[in-house]
Scaffold this active site. Sequence first.
Site, PDB file in Angstrom:
ATOM      1  N   LYS A 119       0.864  -1.187   0.000  1.00 52.79           N
ATOM      2  CA  LYS A 119       0.000   0.000   0.000  1.00 52.79           C
ATOM      3  C   LYS A 119       0.890   1.223   0.000  1.00 52.79           C
ATOM      4  O   LYS A 119       2.015   1.172   0.523  1.00 52.79           O
ATOM      5  CB  LYS A 119      -0.889   0.024   1.244  1.00 52.79           C
ATOM      6  CG  LYS A 119      -2.190   0.782   1.050  1.00 52.79           C
ATOM      7  CD  LYS A 119      -3.203  -0.118   0.381  1.00 52.79           C
ATOM      8  CE  LYS A 119      -4.498   0.504   0.019  1.00 52.79           C
ATOM      9  NZ  LYS A 119      -5.441  -0.496  -0.515  1.00 52.79           N
ATOM     10  N   GLY A 231     -26.617   1.614   0.723  1.00 58.80           N
ATOM     11  CA  GLY A 231     -25.564   2.379   0.064  1.00 58.80           C
ATOM     12  C   GLY A 231     -25.687   2.229  -1.437  1.00 58.80           C
ATOM     13  O   GLY A 231     -25.098   1.338  -2.041  1.00 58.80           O
ATOM     14  N   GLY A 233     -24.536   3.717  -3.984  1.00 55.78           N
ATOM     15  CA  GLY A 233     -23.520   4.424  -4.776  1.00 55.78           C
ATOM     16  C   GLY A 233     -23.104   3.557  -5.949  1.00 55.78           C
ATOM     17  O   GLY A 233     -23.875   2.728  -6.416  1.00 55.78           O
ATOM     18  N   ASN A 234     -21.861   3.738  -6.382  1.00 58.86           N
ATOM     19  CA  ASN A 234     -21.377   3.031  -7.555  1.00 58.86           C
ATOM     20  C   ASN A 234     -21.481   1.511  -7.398  1.00 58.86           C
ATOM     21  O   ASN A 234     -22.118   0.824  -8.196  1.00 58.86           O
ATOM     22  CB  ASN A 234     -19.929   3.469  -7.798  1.00 58.86           C
ATOM     23  CG  ASN A 234     -19.468   3.097  -9.180  1.00 58.86           C
ATOM     24  OD1 ASN A 234     -20.266   3.052 -10.111  1.00 58.86           O
ATOM     25  ND2 ASN A 234     -18.198   2.808  -9.316  1.00 58.86           N
ATOM     26  N   ALA A 235     -20.872   0.976  -6.321  1.00 54.50           N
ATOM     27  CA  ALA A 235     -20.878  -0.477  -6.122  1.00 54.50           C
ATOM     28  C   ALA A 235     -22.307  -0.984  -5.908  1.00 54.50           C
ATOM     29  O   ALA A 235     -22.694  -2.018  -6.459  1.00 54.50           O
ATOM     30  CB  ALA A 235     -19.999  -0.843  -4.936  1.00 54.50           C
ATOM     31  N   GLY A 236     -23.073  -0.246  -5.127  1.00 52.69           N
ATOM     32  CA  GLY A 236     -24.451  -0.659  -4.845  1.00 52.69           C
ATOM     33  C   GLY A 236     -25.302  -0.729  -6.106  1.00 52.69           C
ATOM     34  O   GLY A 236     -26.091  -1.663  -6.285  1.00 52.69           O
TER      35      GLY A 236
END
Lengths: 429, 873
Positions: A119, A231, A233-236
């Site tokens: 990371k 949620g 959003g994009n993933a949801g």
Amino acid sequence: VWIFFIQTTKGAKMKKELNPFSIAQKQLDDAAEKLGLDRTTHELLRWPMQELKVTIPVRMDDGSTKIFHAFRIQYNTARGPAKGGIRWHPDETVDTVRALAAWMTWKTSVVDIPLGGGKGGIICNPKELSETEKERLARAYIRAIARSLGVTKDIPAPDVYTTPQIMAWMMDEYETIVGEKHPGVITGKPIPLGGSQGRGDATARGGIYVTQEAAIAYNIDLKGQAMAIQGFGNAGQHAARLGEQILGLKLVAASDSKGGIYKASGIDVEALIEYKLKNGRVNGFPKAEKISNEELLELGVAVLFPAALENIITGENAPRLQCKILCELANGPTTPEADDILFEKGIIVLPDFLANAGGVTVSYLEQVQNTYNLYWELEEIHWRLREKMSRAFKSVYEMSQSKKVNMRQAAYLVSVARVAEACKLRGWV
Amino acid sequence: LEMASKAINSGIGALDEVIKGLRLGDNVVWQVDNLKDYSYFVEPFVNQAIRDSGKCVYLRFAPHPPIVGTRRGLMIKEVDPKGGFDFFSAEVHRVIEEWAKKKFFILDNLSALVEEWATDELLANFFQVTCPFLRELDTVAYFALTRGQHAHSTIARIRDTTQVLIDVYRIKGKMYMHPLKVWDRYSPQMFLPHMVTEKSWQPVFQSGEAAEVSTIARKQPLRAVESSIAPWDSVYNRLIQYREVNKDSRQMIPEIMALKEEFSRMLIGNHPEFNRLADSYFTLEDLYNIRDRMIGSGRIGGKAAGMLLARRILWEQDSEIDFSKVLEDHDSFYIGSDVFFTFLVHNDLFRLRLKLSRNSQLSREEFEEVEQSFLAGRFSTEITEQFRNMLDYFGQAPIIVRSSSLLEDSFGNSFAGKYRSEFCANQGNPDERLEVFLHAVKLVYASTLSPDALSYRRRRGLGESDEQMAILVQRVSGIPYRHYFFPGLAGVAFSRNLYAWTNRIDSNKGVIRLVFGLGTRAVNRVGGDYPRMIAVSHPQLRPEIGMEIAKYSQHEIDLLDLKTNQFVTLPTAEVFSRDEYPNIRLFVSIMKDGYLDDPYGMIHPYSGEELVLTFNKLISDTDFVKITGNMLERLDSAYGHPVDTEFTASVDTGGSVRINLLQCRPLWLPGLSGPIKVPDNVPRERTLFKSKRVISGGVVSRIQYIIYIDPRCYAEITSMELKRSVGRVVGRLNEHPRLVAGKLLMMGPGRWGSGNIDLGVNVSYADIDNTVVLVEIAREDSGHVPEVSYGTHFFQDLVEGQIIYLPVYPDNPETMFNTLFFEDSANILTDLLPQSGELENVVHVIDVPKATQGAYARVVADPQSHSAICFLG
């Protein structure tokens, strides 16, 4: 004075517990104990193998120079080159980067891709940087850490507040330094520069594939059953779409930070996505009832997808959860206390670092394509991803059955065991 | 000759196209500057007539050279005007009657008759008897008039009688024709000026070009000038005389200076600050220009004056940017404030207005009734004729009717959004357009009595003060695109940046709220839709990042639909779906697979990619921000006060930017109206907290209540449910009658209004809108300081709600945060909300005078020094 003392000690204790790296170490400790890991291997896996801390001067637009501090941590490379994102955040700390690098190690291991974990992070507020300053910062960071990067050493990717554009600058800087083309040195690039197809919905798609495997393993027929998404959003949104297309689920509830909606007979997914994009919320979607985020979590659905926040399933609400499968698309939605309760209730939890490993898997596929210098069509990406996710699920499932542990613990056991084995084979321990 | 369709060929295809062909019975009057221009249209007409019917009759009566040379088929009939009106008219009738079968007539320039008869009146009479006669006989006749030589009443009579009236003029060597009347025919662009070239006649529709052309073409755009009203006109006339006598002298003699000032007061009003600016910047010429474009008499109001003044300031000062090249021409008209009174008096509305402005709050329904009685009102014939002149001038170009009241946009009162502004897409025939325009004017007049406006005036103590409504009529900036009309760029710009959400941004440089399309979306706040906020000091910085940028962008565009003749709002995707908007790459970014990319070249309209309005390339590749920043700086320094402007802008293919400044007014800034001194000698025990990094300012005394959310206790709440209930309790306290009655200050941890309750109390703006000061406590915890609200849209709400916002960093030693006071003072939470006992340790409500034996809290915040203090006293 006494009260103050208690508060201070409590504060200090809390601080220690909140340190993300301590949490990561504790999770490893639990797994090591269950695996009966020998002390040396355990100790080796408790620490990052290489940490690079750099100080980078960057010329700002107004002519002044600003000093930035940044990290790149290669946690463990026994299974292959380190892989992990680069975060740009004002509150970045070395311990956060350490913890996330450890988690990447377990994540690449659980989906069994030949990569280690790493990371990076730059302490900066990208909102306070112009595009040209961002570019200079990105390039300066790569100059500072280029020696330890490379397709055979460490492969960064986008993460918090970093974008495909930033990856493109970084790749360009790296290639300029080494004087050769190495698109695979970084993933998450724009497609014209060697980015992969299928990146957009990779995380949700991976989650859907493991849900499918779970349904088979536990003999649950998902067709026509209900799903709820916390949620949107994009993933949801991708999960809703793919849940319908691939699993035949019907969306009955969805929510975001401004509240949720519910409709027992099923919500038109495309219409809701359009509504959300236009209005910035799901609330107010026609012909649906209002529902709170808390109520949504407690619905009797076949699959619940938490896709937004951390720590929303707690010891307090876990007893009331009624879903059959909990697929953690978000990072850390379930607290350890809740985990135990869900296990007792027989709810199948697909833990975050398994359920959302689709992203890193497609990153890996991007790197493979770069190395081949041959690019696949979307279908090929999809079946390769399905293959990886399905195998990953099976090994975790088998581990959970044989060791009689919950899925999260099983996932840890699978991944830590794999890394430990690699270290052993290399003769490190 | 195509008798069947009744369409007559004029010999010029382009002309037939513009006016939809000539018809039998048409009298066509050409208003020209010289005979050559008349010949330009007559020559092809004669040839065509001879081709079609073998003959054309030329009535020759003027001393000027013949309009066309002799040729086969042209019958020249001479008539002598020396015999007087009666004789001449009879002769002309006789010739017409005799040759009526030949259908086509051309006449010499009628203006020559005035020289002979020495009166306009007889000329009009001649036309009025001749024209209907020609029409009855189904002929087509061409007439000419010299532009600007006749009284408005003459032109009005001719216009009323004739079927076709066309204005012809030359600007910068190019010829333009502008149909003012075309009876019984219509096309969407018929009444616009057209540039005449051999190849084609192009309508002039782009606003900047149209303004330039029309301004030059019509030195006196209003033909009908109000009959004299003393002393208004006496001053004016004295100045006119002076203009005649001293044409060449640039020196101002004291008498003239005094007259000019007097004239300026009459036009602009009487506000010392404004007068100072008007006297130093306006020239006599500017004042004459105002008068020339004024309908009726009286004043032009604050909005019009501010706009004119700002333009003049920019023209005057030298700097690196030459604003004479940057500023688009404006060709606005002013409806004088007297017209408003006359309208009220003539329509029995005066007493109604008096009654309403004095007392009682109107309900929405009652106001609708008032509006109806305004809509039923009528204007005098004279004023209506001037309206017609103005509408002729604009043709079918869209216009906006904007309130410009005397009190509006002045120092101290902005009246922002209190009075109406009405768009007129201005499509349709002249009568239809007049109808819509009158409707708009009446709506603006009625809005002086709207509940919002009345309560605003009362709150500001202006209930009784003299409020006169003038109106500013502006050309809508823009270009036609498909069947829409709108400016590419529009917005508001402030010379001080109240949204400076990071230390890097210099709040003394301005800020721009920019939209694509009509500026209504930048002026008003529309839920879920966001203009681009540009900090002039650091244009590229924005508080959003990644995909948030797409979310916090403009999703809908306001524009004028020329087909339906109205104002519409459309999704961006619909506007961009076909055709390529000129220079669109400067305005949008392209949504790729999960990220935004700025275009590097052409955008293919059919590629199906989502376009997001970011204006990134405009900011990085053009001088737009530099120019706007410079404009703000210059206005700010000339005004000696921060300013608030409204503008439209366009960028040509070469990338050069033109600005049209629509409005400029003093910016209302809390804490900047006068110098603020943050006291530095407040004893420690009376200090509640100090704050740095302050950008909103002001002084608030006698704060009676403080709501304090204890950051530590808030952080320790483990139940999410309970944490969420804190926001609900705050919302209920915000509405509590006892707290509403006194001044209220709220303070709490981290980011108020955040969606993530771990970052701060989750409230919406409506939950805190009764507070006068909102404090965010950023306490250092586990190694980092929480981010405060700067730059969020919640923060914008605070700025616009004029709530003073202060971030406080208690761990900073300079802050002197009096934790003891907030934690130990008696908590009246359960007195107010008895069922909220559970949160007693988190939510402290302090009655300050009770807790301190009578002292109140006071906040002094100074945006200049970025510091603030809250103390008892």
